[in-house]
Design a protein around this motif. Sequence first.
Motif, mmCIF file in Angstrom:
data_model
loop_
_atom_site.group_PDB
_atom_site.id
_atom_site.type_symbol
_atom_site.label_atom_id
_atom_site.label_comp_id
_atom_site.label_asym_id
_atom_site.label_seq_id
_atom_site.Cartn_x
_atom_site.Cartn_y
_atom_site.Cartn_z
ATOM 1 N N GLU A 134 2.024 7.112 -9.633
ATOM 2 C CA GLU A 134 0.628 7.527 -9.836
ATOM 3 C C GLU A 134 -0.312 7.057 -8.726
ATOM 4 O OE1 GLU A 134 0.891 5.948 -14.069
ATOM 5 O OE2 GLU A 134 -0.113 7.861 -14.404
ATOM 6 N N PRO A 135 0.049 7.374 -7.471
ATOM 7 C CA PRO A 135 -0.824 6.950 -6.367
ATOM 8 C C PRO A 135 -2.107 7.774 -6.375
ATOM 9 C CG PRO A 135 0.837 8.458 -5.542
ATOM 10 C CD PRO A 135 1.147 8.225 -7.004
ATOM 11 N N PRO A 136 -3.213 7.194 -5.900
ATOM 12 C CA PRO A 136 -4.451 7.985 -5.814
ATOM 13 C C PRO A 136 -4.387 9.053 -4.729
ATOM 14 C CG PRO A 136 -4.792 5.754 -4.963
ATOM 15 C CD PRO A 136 -3.411 5.785 -5.538
ATOM 16 N N LEU A 137 -3.408 8.920 -3.805
ATOM 17 C CA LEU A 137 -3.347 9.833 -2.658
ATOM 18 C C LEU A 137 -1.941 10.398 -2.484
ATOM 19 C CD1 LEU A 137 -4.669 10.977 -0.055
ATOM 20 C CD2 LEU A 137 -3.966 8.877 1.102
ATOM 21 N N LEU A 138 -1.863 11.726 -2.365
ATOM 22 C CA LEU A 138 -0.588 12.382 -2.089
ATOM 23 C C LEU A 138 -0.683 13.074 -0.741
ATOM 24 C CD1 LEU A 138 2.225 13.526 -2.917
ATOM 25 C CD2 LEU A 138 1.018 15.409 -4.020
ATOM 26 N N PHE B 188 0.839 -1.203 0.000
ATOM 27 C CA PHE B 188 0.000 0.000 0.000
ATOM 28 C C PHE B 188 0.873 1.252 0.000
ATOM 29 C CE2 PHE B 188 -1.654 3.420 2.676
ATOM 30 C CZ PHE B 188 -2.802 3.768 1.986
ATOM 31 N N ARG B 189 1.864 1.287 0.899
ATOM 32 C CA ARG B 189 2.747 2.460 1.001
ATOM 33 C C ARG B 189 3.508 2.715 -0.288
ATOM 34 N NH1 ARG B 189 4.163 0.669 6.333
ATOM 35 N NH2 ARG B 189 5.868 -0.472 5.390
ATOM 36 N N ARG B 190 3.931 1.631 -0.936
ATOM 37 C CA ARG B 190 4.721 1.796 -2.166
ATOM 38 C C ARG B 190 3.887 2.230 -3.346
ATOM 39 N NH1 ARG B 190 8.865 -3.173 -1.891
ATOM 40 N NH2 ARG B 190 10.214 -2.253 -0.336
ATOM 41 N N GLY B 191 2.655 1.721 -3.438
ATOM 42 C CA GLY B 191 1.913 1.903 -4.673
ATOM 43 C C GLY B 191 0.711 2.827 -4.590
#
Length: 286
Positions: A169-173, A88-91
């Motif tokens: 390209e994560p959904p959350l920044l 999760f943290r990586r992607g």
Amino acid sequence: MTPPARGSLVACRDLFQIYRLAGHEVVALQGVDLDIARGELLALLGPSGAGKSTLLALVGGLERPAAGRVWVDGQDLARLPEAALTAFRRGRVGFVLQTPARNLLPYASAVQNLELPMRLAGVPAARRRERARALLAATGLQASGGRSVRALSGGEQQRLAVAVAVANEPPLLLADEPTSQLDRGNAARVLELLRVLRDQTGTTVVMVTHDPEAAEAMDRTVSIRGGRVGAEGRGGVEYAVVGPTGLLQLPAHALEVLPPGARALVEVGDGPVLLHPVEPPDEASR
Ligand SMILES: Nc1ncnc2c1ncn2[C@@H]1O[C@H](COP(=O)(O)OP(=O)(O)OP(=O)(O)O)[C@@H](O)[C@H]1O
Ligand SMILES: [Mg+2]
């Protein structure tokens, strides 16, 4: 416990975090309830020590909560097995940490920094190069790909840090004070970059800031005080938020009339809800 609201990417419910330091405990978060919509640009405000970075650490899966729940992108982070949390943290999430020096490898080039998270995620070389080029262009650093991070200005480094955070390209920044060490011009460029990322790719952005001007550039502001959500602002208007147990934090100007420990009669009618300060009952008449 109320489930995540429809359309929210992040949902925190009665979230607690406790740190243990030699002999004593610090309750950094005490009952945070918060929903963040997909594609929202959210500013987290609040005094030093309020729990802003702690909240980012929990939402980003860097830490697990002491109690409460946090869902991100449909995943229940508190209950996710360790390997899944690492994935999760990586992607699924990008970080710009509060300490700028921790975001980039100083001796590596801008391109090497951009490619590192993609390497860790197993992105093929050709795709890495193409994506790094696009990110350099998006951040206005197209001429600086081969330069080492040390040779970039503070503003360029912060833009690069944002680009590295979204390389996969994560959904959350999650960005912790990304503009705090920048002058106004460079701060404005970083804020513009966050907005462009949201507009073009739908990235949800949560940014911690102390700067009211930076906060105003976001869709919504949420103030954290004493480990709780204290207030929320939209379009320049500030609203008090009723917390999980009915707790209401008063805005600073109301605290002048109703300081902590004061008593008030609550009058609920058709229109406004009124708080009437009353004298505490006299000790002698009890
Ligand atoms: N790793 C830790 N170990 C012990 N205490 C911690 C740790 N991280 C945070 N704290 C404590 O938890 C509380 C909240 O800290 P946090 O870093 O979340 O605040 P913040 O709102 O980000 O503040 P700032 O604006 O100064 O960055 C503070 O009292 C802090 O000292
Ligand atoms: Mg902080």
